[in-house]
Motif scaffolding. Structure first.
Motif, PDB file in Angstrom:
ATOM      1  N   LYS A  11      45.363  38.344  50.558  1.00 31.36           N
ATOM      2  CA  LYS A  11      45.981  37.830  49.337  1.00 31.36           C
ATOM      3  C   LYS A  11      47.347  37.191  49.603  1.00 31.36           C
ATOM      4  O   LYS A  11      47.713  36.232  48.950  1.00 31.36           O
ATOM      5  N   THR A  33      50.040  38.422  44.136  1.00 34.99           N
ATOM      6  CA  THR A  33      48.953  38.938  43.302  1.00 34.99           C
ATOM      7  C   THR A  33      49.296  40.364  42.893  1.00 34.99           C
ATOM      8  O   THR A  33      50.081  41.034  43.555  1.00 34.99           O
ATOM      9  N   ALA A  34      48.709  40.789  41.801  1.00 34.26           N
ATOM     10  CA  ALA A  34      48.885  42.183  41.368  1.00 34.26           C
ATOM     11  C   ALA A  34      47.632  42.609  40.624  1.00 34.26           C
ATOM     12  O   ALA A  34      46.821  41.768  40.227  1.00 34.26           O
ATOM     13  N   PHE A  35      47.512  43.913  40.460  1.00 33.05           N
ATOM     14  CA  PHE A  35      46.386  44.508  39.743  1.00 33.05           C
ATOM     15  C   PHE A  35      45.057  44.012  40.326  1.00 33.05           C
ATOM     16  O   PHE A  35      44.208  43.478  39.613  1.00 33.05           O
ATOM     17  N   ASN A  36      44.956  44.163  41.655  1.00 32.10           N
ATOM     18  CA  ASN A  36      43.742  43.778  42.384  1.00 32.10           C
ATOM     19  C   ASN A  36      43.342  42.333  42.082  1.00 32.10           C
ATOM     20  O   ASN A  36      42.201  42.059  41.710  1.00 32.10           O
ATOM     21  N   ASN A  37      44.315  41.448  42.249  1.00 27.10           N
ATOM     22  CA  ASN A  37      44.060  40.006  42.165  1.00 27.10           C
ATOM     23  C   ASN A  37      43.864  39.482  40.738  1.00 27.10           C
ATOM     24  O   ASN A  37      43.554  38.314  40.558  1.00 27.10           O
ATOM     25  N   LYS A 215      58.430  43.663  44.250  1.00 28.42           N
ATOM     26  CA  LYS A 215      57.338  42.951  43.576  1.00 28.42           C
ATOM     27  C   LYS A 215      57.056  43.444  42.159  1.00 28.42           C
ATOM     28  O   LYS A 215      56.332  42.781  41.405  1.00 28.42           O
ATOM     29  N   ARG A 219      54.939  42.086  38.918  1.00 22.73           N
ATOM     30  CA  ARG A 219      53.931  42.904  38.217  1.00 22.73           C
ATOM     31  C   ARG A 219      54.302  43.085  36.747  1.00 22.73           C
ATOM     32  O   ARG A 219      53.457  43.064  35.869  1.00 22.73           O
TER      33      ARG A 219
HETATM   34  N1  ASP Z   1      48.521  43.388  46.129  1.00 21.33           N
HETATM   35  C1  ASP Z   1      47.671  44.001  45.199  1.00 21.33           C
HETATM   36  C2  ASP Z   1      46.771  42.999  44.499  1.00 21.33           C
HETATM   37  O1  ASP Z   1      46.761  41.977  44.261  1.00 21.33           O
HETATM   38  C3  ASP Z   1      48.271  44.873  44.161  1.00 21.33           C
HETATM   39  C4  ASP Z   1      49.736  45.072  44.058  1.00 21.33           C
HETATM   40  O2  ASP Z   1      50.484  44.827  44.987  1.00 21.33           O
HETATM   41  O3  ASP Z   1      50.156  45.527  42.980  1.00 21.33           O
HETATM   42  O4  ASP Z   1      45.894  43.191  44.030  1.00 21.33           O
END
Ligand code: ASP
Ligand code: TMP
Length: 261
Positions: A11, A33-37, A215, A219
């Motif tokens: 990612k 990315t966050a929350f699993n993309n 990050k 988020r």
């Molecule tokens: N890196 C992870 C993702 O995209 C989640 C995160 O870092 O919060 O899913």
């Protein structure tokens, strides 16, 4: 070092082959990315900052005997790293309760933990990186007991080192995530820390204001992510303040008339 074909794209990073069998080139992207993309964005300059910050921290860690995959930084966005077989576990180390710990178990946000907590998550995006126990790790042979015992000891040393490093620059290390890999060298098998350590993978709070410098700004839609990462880099001494002073200008040399004698 010649860059070969793309081996893997994650990612936030891409891994390329290099001209040496045991080494690969890791490229830091600007993607967040966050929350699993589910939440995605591109944040200009994030990859450059993470490359520099992670290089700085991994170099310090090897100086205190914590073996890791970094060979050297190659340029603004790339590092030469050792090619490892990644252990499919995300190791999370926590000093202060926040994030999924508070959501999952109802622990009070910001509670300082009596002792450092290590959690294990299966590295599987399709399953949403579920929390697992050591018994799952041994039953399904994701790693051996010896490997986990060694990694647990290293995690506590990494945590002690990072807590001190960040405390020295007015930042609380709340928690972080790292991965480890198996490195084969002359038939010797070594366990190496094989991950970036950056504001993408740590929670960092300013000591005085509790302002988030990581990050979570992305988020939680707090904005100013790059400014926060720059602040971390500046305090670590790897990004120098931009000078507001205009560069000195020298007057143009005047034409000199040379008299004909
Ligand atoms: N890196 C992870 C993702 O995209 C989640 C995160 O870092 O919060 O899913
Ligand atoms: P969590 O509270 O969301 O479980 O996150 C714990 C730590 O792990 C936090 O420092 C952020 C980091 N992390 C990653 O680096 N990658 C991830 O995919 C997740 C979920 C967390």
């Amino acid at each position: 070092m010649k860059k070969g074909k793309k081996l893997y794209e994650g990612k936030a990073k891409i891994v390329y082959a290099s001209s040496e069998k045991n080494l690969v080139i890791q490229h830091f992207k600007d993607d967040a990315t966050a929350f699993n993309n589910k939440k995605k964005s591109v944040i200009d300059g994030k990859g450059i900052l993470n490359n520099r910050i992670s290089e700085h921290i991994l170099t310090y860690l090897s100086q205190v005997g914590i073996k890791n995959h970094l060979v050297k930084r190659l340029n603004m966005r790339e590092q030469l790293i050792k090619r490892v077989e990644i252990i499919p576990i995300e190791f999370v180390v926590r000093n202060i309760a926040t994030g999924s710990l508070t959501n999952r178990l109802g622990i009070e946000e910001g509670a300082v933990l009596d002792s450092t907590l290590i959690e294990y998550c299966l590295k599987d995006d399709k399953l949403g990186d579920p929390l697992i126990s050591k018994e799952h790790i041994y039953t399904f042979k994701w790693a051996t007991r010896r490997e986990i015992e060694k990694i647990d000891r290293q995690l506590l040393r990494i945590n002690d080192f990072l807590v001190g490093l960040f405390r020295g620059i007015g930042i609380k290390l709340v928690d972080f995530k790292v991965e480890f890999g198996r490195y084969k060298n002359n038939s010797k098998n070594e366990i190496l820390l094989a991950d970036e350590i950056s504001p993408d993978t740590c929670r960092l709070w300013d000591m005085n204001t509790e302002k988030k410098l990581d990050k979570d700004r992305f988020r939680k839609n707090l904005g100013n992510l790059i400014q926060a990462y720059q602040e971390v880099a500046k305090r670590l001494g790897i990004l120098h303040e931009q000078s507001n002073v205009r560069p000195l200008r020298f007057p143009k040399p005047k034409a000199v008339k040379i008299k004909n004698k």
